[in-house]
Design an enzyme around this catalytic site. Sequence first.
Site, PDB file in Angstrom:
ATOM      1  N   GLU A  69       0.827  -1.214   0.000  1.00 42.61           N
ATOM      2  CA  GLU A  69       0.000   0.000   0.000  1.00 42.61           C
ATOM      3  C   GLU A  69       0.861   1.265   0.000  1.00 42.61           C
ATOM      4  O   GLU A  69       0.511   2.263  -0.628  1.00 42.61           O
ATOM      5  CB  GLU A  69      -0.955   0.008   1.202  1.00 42.61           C
ATOM      6  CG  GLU A  69      -1.889  -1.212   1.298  1.00 42.61           C
ATOM      7  CD  GLU A  69      -2.671  -1.495   0.027  1.00 42.61           C
ATOM      8  OE1 GLU A  69      -2.877  -0.573  -0.774  1.00 42.61           O
ATOM      9  OE2 GLU A  69      -3.055  -2.662  -0.180  1.00 42.61           O
ATOM     10  N   GLU A 112      -1.001  -1.712  -9.816  1.00 45.95           N
ATOM     11  CA  GLU A 112      -0.965  -2.967  -9.058  1.00 45.95           C
ATOM     12  C   GLU A 112       0.282  -3.821  -9.323  1.00 45.95           C
ATOM     13  O   GLU A 112       0.838  -4.419  -8.413  1.00 45.95           O
ATOM     14  CB  GLU A 112      -2.239  -3.779  -9.305  1.00 45.95           C
ATOM     15  CG  GLU A 112      -3.506  -3.110  -8.795  1.00 45.95           C
ATOM     16  CD  GLU A 112      -3.438  -2.711  -7.319  1.00 45.95           C
ATOM     17  OE1 GLU A 112      -2.527  -3.149  -6.595  1.00 45.95           O
ATOM     18  OE2 GLU A 112      -4.307  -1.926  -6.895  1.00 45.95           O
ATOM     19  N   HIS A 144       1.991   2.258  -3.360  1.00 43.24           N
ATOM     20  CA  HIS A 144       0.985   2.966  -4.165  1.00 43.24           C
ATOM     21  C   HIS A 144       1.108   4.488  -4.057  1.00 43.24           C
ATOM     22  O   HIS A 144       0.608   5.205  -4.920  1.00 43.24           O
ATOM     23  CB  HIS A 144      -0.426   2.551  -3.752  1.00 43.24           C
ATOM     24  CG  HIS A 144      -0.888   1.275  -4.395  1.00 43.24           C
ATOM     25  ND1 HIS A 144      -0.792   1.054  -5.753  1.00 43.24           N
ATOM     26  CD2 HIS A 144      -1.446   0.155  -3.871  1.00 43.24           C
ATOM     27  CE1 HIS A 144      -1.278  -0.144  -6.028  1.00 43.24           C
ATOM     28  NE2 HIS A 144      -1.670  -0.720  -4.916  1.00 43.24           N
TER      29      HIS A 144
END
Length: 787
Positions: free
Chosen positions: A445, A467, A448
């Site tokens: 995460e 992703e 990201h």
Amino acid sequence: MESSPDLDPNKDDLPLCANTNHMLVRHYVLDLAVYIQRKVIAGSIVLFLEPGLGSSKQCESGCASNTQDQSQVSTKHDINSPITPEHKRLIPPEEPPYLIGGMDVGSEDESEEFTLVLDCCDLVVSRVEELDVTTVLDLKKLDVNEQDVYAGLVQRLVSMPSSCWRTQHELYLQCSRSSNIVNTQPLQFHMDRWSLQIRKKGVRTPHDFPCAVRIWYETKPTGGSVRWTKDQDGRCCVYTMGSPINNRALFPCQEPPVAMSTWQACVRAPCDFTVLMSGENQAFPEPAETGFQQWDYYVTMPMPASTFTIAVGQWLEAEVKVTNYVDDKLSLPLDSGDEEYICSHMDYPCRFMVGPARVQTVIPHRVFAPSCHLQKAQDMVLPLLPLCLTAAHSVLGVHPFPRLDVLIVPSGFSSLGMASPHIVFLSQSVLTGERNLCGARLCHEIAHSWFGLAIGARDWTEEWISEGFATYLEDVFWSHVQKLGCREAEEQRQLKALLRWRRLSDELQNSEEELQVLRPNKENTGEVSESGASVVKHALNPEKPFMQVHYLKGYFLLKFLADQIGEEKFLQFFKVFVGKFHGQLILSQDFLQMLLDAFPAMSSQGIALETIFSDWLDTPEMPEWLRDECSEWLRTPAVQEVKGEVAKWIHFSGSGGKGSKRKRAGPKVNFKELNPEQLVLLLEFLLEECNLSASTLRLLQSTYNLQAQDAEVKHRWCELAVKHKHTAAYRDVELFLIHDQAMGVYLYGELMVQEDARQQALARRCLSIIKDDMDQSARTVVEEMIL
Ligand SMILES: [Zn+2]
């Protein structure tokens, strides 16, 4: 837009309706209150608009102008899009406006009028009005010479330099609170399933359209992107769960990713509730009307509206017991500039340009959870966060965002994690077992922040850009956190590669070919219609949220490229790439072409843009390189060790089945200790066995203490229990289905296919217990399996 041939969505496609080429939202001011009893968020949103580049230009040859080329590198644009009659009617700005003093001059025909189209669904809009900002005294101080005072003021406001952002935000706020509206007659609006269309009587061009528009509205309790549910303590809460329809059921907005805007939000919620948002500031509640508190958030970095996130619930903050990290670099003098950044994005206050921000290895962070998970969040997540943040900084450099909150979301959340600017949602499933699953997920995460947020995909169907990169970087960061030596790190990576390869081949065998393609729009990627509208292919397919192909194939493509170049150089390139593209949207070719240019030797090995497209991105099925590569991963010592253990278990099971005397000798087998990833692989290998005795399963369970392992291990254990009808573990299966909803969806299918009455009853019982808390698409998929 109904006539545009580009927009022919089948039921799985999501239309992005907003006509961003005509009119662009530059800033939103939200003023909302959360009504827990009614399950409604209500209030107003003010949009500050600017005529889009495509609103006035129409070159002499008649071709539509290139309106989208913000990234300056991607060259695909809408030169092929047809010119609709409506487009030809666009009036250049230098012509006199058709509307004078609100009087309708000449045109009775509504179809002649300009329509502002916003993405919107499941909202109740009560009124749309044009704000009169000329009465905002401070705004008038902005020196304006233009004749069109009103439009001039807003234009001046939206284009203030980023160094004045505080003044700008203050002015936005003053304008948005202005009670004066232009004319007393509200603007006309119309809603259909996916959009809100706004017109002003007699206005035919974006240049004459109001630049500050207020929309009064409220959300619906069942709105598609606002999830009302109960937290793990049984208390009401609401959050945006990253639905495929993004935020259009939270506020009317422009969803196409090119519509990058900033925002301010004032959210009032009952006093015992905490409002967390994707704002860059840590908000502290101020008293509001009786029983309510007010939370003010904002961002200064323009981002797509889809990244806006809110979570309102009775969350508690995990306490930092000891500062377990020292951010010593903050005291160091600015480095000699080994990372030179040139910002190519729109003007905003960018951290890449700020010395102290650049050397900040750990950004301020907090962890929130419902009270029943607070201790676990404190023990597991809080100590990991600074380690993962440090690892990310050492690999990629500057954190693009100044802070991070982590929230343990309700059990019905459909994935293990979701990243938004300044906030990460984490599933409770990562809180059990050893720290591996939680740590790797946090790394994912955090990655990201760079790939997915600071650098976004310009075409949403190219999901691999976020992703695939986050999956690849998750391993890199996580080996940093564990301080593994080269050999250990490599072994762990190969083991993970093998697990992902198995998952990918399984998925490729069991999904539609169309969904296996990473660049579904191929050479048309990034194209939009003349107005800026487009459709996102398959975005609404209920199976899609449970597919991992973008994560896995994307990850393998990056692994393949890293193998050609060497990891160190590859990661060095990532830094350079981030330096160039942060704050912008990209297409696959922007990354790949820059990489190929940086490493020209690749072309002599036959690797070119076209071959990467055809081998990896534009076709379904397993890329050729992967078919051979997996045999190497099988030879990794960590995998060999697992195979040795598998053989022992199979032998044990075989002998255990033969006679009770031998069976007693069984438990004396010396089973080696395995790490969680090895355990997952062990269980997967055992899943391939047709027969495993009940005593084997019992011993397996007690040897590895399986019900206390992480959710990935437990998942395989449940599959084994279902496959072999191991009733002693049915309670484990039940608990998994209830508490690990992000992972249990396909377990329902396995419970149903065996046509075993007890298993089917178990599946139905679990569904009936959790169905109200379940994610909507998970529920749809499961109900289809069961009913
Ligand atoms: Zn920058």
